[in-house]
Design a protein around this motif. Structure first.
Motif, PDB file in Angstrom:
ATOM      1  N   GLU A 158     -44.839   8.740  15.188  1.00 51.57           N
ATOM      2  CA  GLU A 158     -44.534   7.628  15.549  1.00 51.57           C
ATOM      3  C   GLU A 158     -43.684   6.931  14.588  1.00 51.57           C
ATOM      4  N   VAL A 159     -43.848   6.829  13.558  1.00 58.20           N
ATOM      5  CA  VAL A 159     -42.847   6.252  12.463  1.00 58.20           C
ATOM      6  C   VAL A 159     -41.438   6.813  12.659  1.00 58.20           C
ATOM      7  N   LEU A 160     -41.268   8.058  12.776  1.00 54.98           N
ATOM      8  CA  LEU A 160     -39.852   8.603  12.783  1.00 54.98           C
ATOM      9  C   LEU A 160     -39.485   8.255  14.274  1.00 54.98           C
ATOM     10  N   GLN A 170     -39.255  -3.110   8.525  1.00 53.15           N
ATOM     11  CA  GLN A 170     -40.363  -4.446   8.977  1.00 53.15           C
ATOM     12  C   GLN A 170     -40.690  -4.258  10.461  1.00 53.15           C
ATOM     13  N   GLU A 171     -39.710  -3.935  11.388  1.00 49.95           N
ATOM     14  CA  GLU A 171     -39.992  -3.737  12.595  1.00 49.95           C
ATOM     15  C   GLU A 171     -40.837  -2.566  12.974  1.00 49.95           C
ATOM     16  N   ILE A 172     -40.833  -1.446  12.257  1.00 53.36           N
ATOM     17  CA  ILE A 172     -41.775  -0.640  12.734  1.00 53.36           C
ATOM     18  C   ILE A 172     -43.300  -0.966  12.159  1.00 53.36           C
ATOM     19  N   ALA A 173     -43.383  -1.513  11.046  1.00 59.76           N
ATOM     20  CA  ALA A 173     -44.562  -2.048  10.702  1.00 59.76           C
ATOM     21  C   ALA A 173     -45.033  -3.194  11.636  1.00 59.76           C
ATOM     22  N   ASP A 181     -45.290  -1.310   3.549  1.00 56.83           N
ATOM     23  CA  ASP A 181     -45.490  -0.399   2.627  1.00 56.83           C
ATOM     24  C   ASP A 181     -46.099   0.722   3.138  1.00 56.83           C
ATOM     25  N   THR A 182     -46.700   0.590   4.023  1.00 56.10           N
ATOM     26  CA  THR A 182     -47.246   1.774   4.576  1.00 56.10           C
ATOM     27  C   THR A 182     -46.400   2.730   5.459  1.00 56.10           C
ATOM     28  N   VAL A 183     -45.480   1.903   6.201  1.00 57.93           N
ATOM     29  CA  VAL A 183     -44.419   2.653   6.641  1.00 57.93           C
ATOM     30  C   VAL A 183     -43.517   3.367   5.595  1.00 57.93           C
TER      31      VAL A 183
END
Lengths: 212, 212
Positions: A158-160, A170-173, A181-183
């Motif tokens: 999902e992140v990728l 930030q946008e992914i978060a 930080d998790t991202v």
DNA sequence: TAAAAAACCCCACAGATGTGCGGTTTACTA
DNA sequence: TAGTAAACCGCACATCTGTGGGGTTTTTTA
């Protein structure tokens, strides 16, 4: 009678091919050129059924030459000649419109056979090259359920994916309702798993492997 | 010695193939099965290099059989046997993991050659079938190639490719013998042309469009 | 031949990224 | 029940990236 044209910069190879073709009944060499430009300028007045085209040419590359020739005569059968058998070149040549692919060390008898094959609507190529084509074919076509798929967790994918859509950390978060930080942590793990060190490399590898 | 397994429901054909293989030096038939299920249950204890698999089988189809067999042994070379040569079946079999494709009327000598070919990492198939594969391949892959290609200059493509290989600005500059600022400038233009704002997005778009 | 496109170069700087550490909770499984 | 994997969270800091400007030279093309 199969009319063949040759585009090859090496004069020895070019004349050798022309002699072979003209010396065989049922085959005729209707033109031989040392570069794409001169070949293309004559293509319209050339009654060629099959073209043998070198890939590594001075000036316009054989790949570009194929594209242009196919635009002028879409039904032309073009066989690529090359010394290399690397994936990327095979891919490009076929996409450009080549119907077959021969390594230069192909023996004369096999070469004539290949020309006839192409003339009859076939796609002559070495068995090893055929395998490479299939490999790329599978890579892109089949939503393959390989080990590449299990390498990344669904969250990491999902992140990728979000990254490849142009989102920053930030946008992914925000989209995944997690912290930056998790991202960052996920991306760190993605890099480790894919053996890469940048977004671009990760995205490129993931897409080419069919992971995302 | 090449170890071959056979999966074919027609007993005459199956035994004919087994006899041919066992009767040829360098080849050995290590198992013959009338359906996929029994083949798969023995696959792990079978030391087979190449599998000849019929497509039209009772019970599990040869296509599904290939998928399952490849999951168990990813490096297995599977050759499809069939009477038909239609596009759709070729497509599915190759996506499932077949490395080659033979029509049943293939003469014995050619068949043995094909087995050896598969064993050596090739993809034996008839020239006509190869052309069909390439046609599908082009249809799907090379689609957006043409028009999208003219969007970026060759230098820009070099930069973008280098980026997708994981190089940073400085490394790209070193490789292309230009300054970092020029790299930056090219990337700026690439972003403008592709309507993106980050490396990842640019690389993703370029790969998916077939630009690089 | 003049305009356009490509390729080249430079500066500055906020903000994003990559990497080094440190953790917790939850779910699955051996 | 202990161990593992996934997903979660935090901080610090050097480096890299993206974007805003300013240019020149060469090649292609209209």
């Amino acid at each position: 009678m199969i009319n063949v044209a040759i585009v090859e910069d090496n004069v020895t190879i070019r004349e050798g091919l022309a002699a072979l073709i003209n010396g065989t009944s049922g085959y005729s060499c209707v033109g031989s050129f040392s570069d794409c430009e001169s070949f293309l300028s004559k293509l319209n007045v050339l009654s060629s059924d099959v073209v043998l085209m070198d890939i590594g040419l001075p000036g316009m590359s054989g790949i570009d030459g194929i594209s242009k020739a196919k635009k002028m005569k879409p039904d032309l059968n073009i066989l690529m000649l090359t010394v290399y058998e690397d994936n990327q070149t095979v891919f490009k040549a076929l996409c450009a419109g080549a119907c077959g692919y021969l390594v230069k060390k192909t023996p004369p008898a096999r070469l004539l056979e290949a020309i006839k094959d192409a003339y009859d609507g076939g796609a002559p190529m070495s068995s090893l090259i055929a395998r490479q084509v299939i490999d790329i074919f599978k890579q892109t076509q089949g939503k393959h359920n390989e080990e590449a798929d299990i390498e990344l967790s669904s969250r990491e994918k999902e992140v990728l994916t979000s990254l490849s859509d142009g989102n920053n950390y930030q946008e992914i978060a925000d989209r995944l309702y997690i912290s930056v930080d998790t991202v960052r942590h996920h991306i760190k793990n993605i890099y480790r798993k894919l053996h890469v060190h940048s977004q671009s490399e990760a995205v490129a590898k993931a897409i080419r492997k069919g992971i995302i």
